[in-house]
Scaffold this motif. Structure first.
Motif, mmCIF file in Angstrom:
data_model
loop_
_atom_site.group_PDB
_atom_site.id
_atom_site.type_symbol
_atom_site.label_atom_id
_atom_site.label_comp_id
_atom_site.label_asym_id
_atom_site.label_seq_id
_atom_site.Cartn_x
_atom_site.Cartn_y
_atom_site.Cartn_z
ATOM 1 N N ALA A 297 -66.239 -26.293 -26.344
ATOM 2 C CA ALA A 297 -66.707 -27.218 -27.374
ATOM 3 C C ALA A 297 -68.026 -27.877 -26.999
ATOM 4 C CB ALA A 297 -65.646 -28.288 -27.635
ATOM 5 N N ALA A 298 -68.338 -27.934 -25.702
ATOM 6 C CA ALA A 298 -69.579 -28.572 -25.251
ATOM 7 C C ALA A 298 -70.768 -27.621 -25.259
ATOM 8 C CB ALA A 298 -69.383 -29.130 -23.840
ATOM 9 N N TYR A 299 -70.546 -26.338 -25.486
ATOM 10 C CA TYR A 299 -71.600 -25.346 -25.236
ATOM 11 C C TYR A 299 -72.648 -25.137 -26.336
ATOM 12 C CZ TYR A 299 -68.685 -23.830 -21.285
ATOM 13 O OH TYR A 299 -67.965 -23.776 -20.117
ATOM 14 N N PRO A 300 -72.325 -25.303 -27.633
ATOM 15 C CA PRO A 300 -73.291 -24.924 -28.675
ATOM 16 C C PRO A 300 -74.701 -25.479 -28.515
ATOM 17 C CG PRO A 300 -71.163 -25.305 -29.665
ATOM 18 C CD PRO A 300 -71.029 -25.709 -28.217
ATOM 19 N N PRO A 301 -74.920 -26.779 -28.244
ATOM 20 C CA PRO A 301 -76.307 -27.251 -28.150
ATOM 21 C C PRO A 301 -77.077 -26.633 -26.986
ATOM 22 C CG PRO A 301 -74.767 -28.988 -27.502
ATOM 23 C CD PRO A 301 -73.961 -27.895 -28.107
ATOM 24 N N TYR A 302 -76.393 -26.391 -25.880
ATOM 25 C CA TYR A 302 -77.049 -25.782 -24.728
ATOM 26 C C TYR A 302 -77.408 -24.325 -25.015
ATOM 27 C CZ TYR A 302 -75.086 -29.907 -22.491
ATOM 28 O OH TYR A 302 -74.744 -31.203 -22.169
ATOM 29 N N GLN A 303 -76.475 -23.604 -25.655
ATOM 30 C CA GLN A 303 -76.753 -22.216 -26.002
ATOM 31 C C GLN A 303 -77.919 -22.120 -26.978
ATOM 32 O OE1 GLN A 303 -75.001 -19.249 -24.728
ATOM 33 N NE2 GLN A 303 -77.018 -18.651 -25.458
#
Length: 300
Positions: free
Chosen positions: A248-254
């Motif tokens: 859930a934490a990954y989208p902005p970093y990706q």
């Protein structure tokens, strides 16, 4: 009469048991591959159906966290990627050529140190390095692990098995911190790994070095990619994430990584892929569920 009965039984067995007799490949296990770089790891090799009877050469997929790939009894979570089953399905469907899979077990408590992209640590400030050191509880060994893969393990596999040794037929795949290491290996060794699968990549671990409190990046990852990634030149990079649990934490970093990769001339859908899987969590069953898509795109 007896001969007729025997013949009848044989015919019946042949009719009802082709699936059970189907060749699903075979496994070779090396309990400790010799290394001067890291503690000798256990390595599991899967040879696809037909390997022993033929003369063809095969591409190779190197995968991290090998204990979670094939056998639930060896998995730390009682679930696996079932990587061999994915290849069998894709080959049967004519979507990829058969490949050899080489799974390298993770080193237990040293996993953090072994899968951390060491060049990012080197480029970080002393204060940030100190924070990493607290989590690592020892010196990072990412570069040593990379040397093991490229200078020790791959040459051994190439000597022992009928492989296609070029980068175009050599992939590296992993999840979470294994996704970080797959990306790192792909960038650092472009002449070795022409394909990389970065699954549910734990970007926050290293983006902590790059994101300021107000979400402005100092550009450490961007600088690293700009200096090291290079042009696609036929290479392929897969990246993905879910949106549950750790993912859930990954989208902005990706999204940051996608922008930087595209800015360097990599075309999405051709040179790199970045996909989101709504409802997918950070675990092996989720990765197994999409592995056909990963291998299908990466290895076609």
């Amino acid at each position: 009469m007896i001969r007729a009965l025997v013949a009848c039984i044989v015919a019946l067995l042949c009719a009802i048991a082709p699936a059970g007799a189907q060749d699903t490949g075979r496994f070779v296990t090396i309990d400790a591959v010799p290394s001067t770089n890291i503690a000798p790891p256990r390595v599991t090799i899967w040879l696809p159906p037909g390997y022993d009877a033929g003369k063809r050469r095969y591409g190779v997929v190197y995968m991290h966290d090998g204990q979670n790939l094939f056998d639930r009894k060896r998995s730390g979570f009682d679930k696996v990627w079932a990587a061999d089953k994915s290849v069998l399905r894709l080959v049967a469907a004519g979507k990829i050529a058969p490949v050899i899979i080489v799974g390298v077990d993770e080193p237990g408590a040293a996993r953090y140190r072994q899968y951390f992209p060491q060049a990012l640590y080197t480029a970080a400030s002393l204060a940030l390095r100190a924070d990493i050191d607290k989590s690592a509880k020892g010196p990072l060994t990412g570069d040593a692990y990379l040397r093991f893969l490229t200078d020790e393990l791959k040459p051994m596999i190439d000597r022992t098995y009928r492989t296609r040794r070029d980068a175009a037929h050599t992939a590296v795949v992993g999840s979470s911190m294994g996704g970080l290491m797959s990306c790192y290996a792909f960038i650092e060794r472009p002449k070795v790994f022409g394909r990389a699968g970065c699954v549910s990549t734990h970007w926050p671990l290293t983006f902590g070095l790059m994101l300021m409190p107000n979400d402005e990046r100092p550009g450490l990852w961007k600088s690293y990619l700009t200096q090291k990634l290079g042009k696609p030149a036929g290479r392929r990079l897969w990246m993905d994430h879910g949106d549950k649990t750790l993912d859930a934490a990954y989208p902005p970093y990706q999204a940051f990584i996608d922008q930087d990769v595209a800015a360097l001339g990599w075309q999405k859908g051709r040179d790199f892929e970045s996909r989101a899987y709504p409802g997918a969590a950070h675990e092996e069953n989720a990765w197994a569920a999409r592995l056909d898509e990963i291998f299908g795109w990466l290895l076609k």
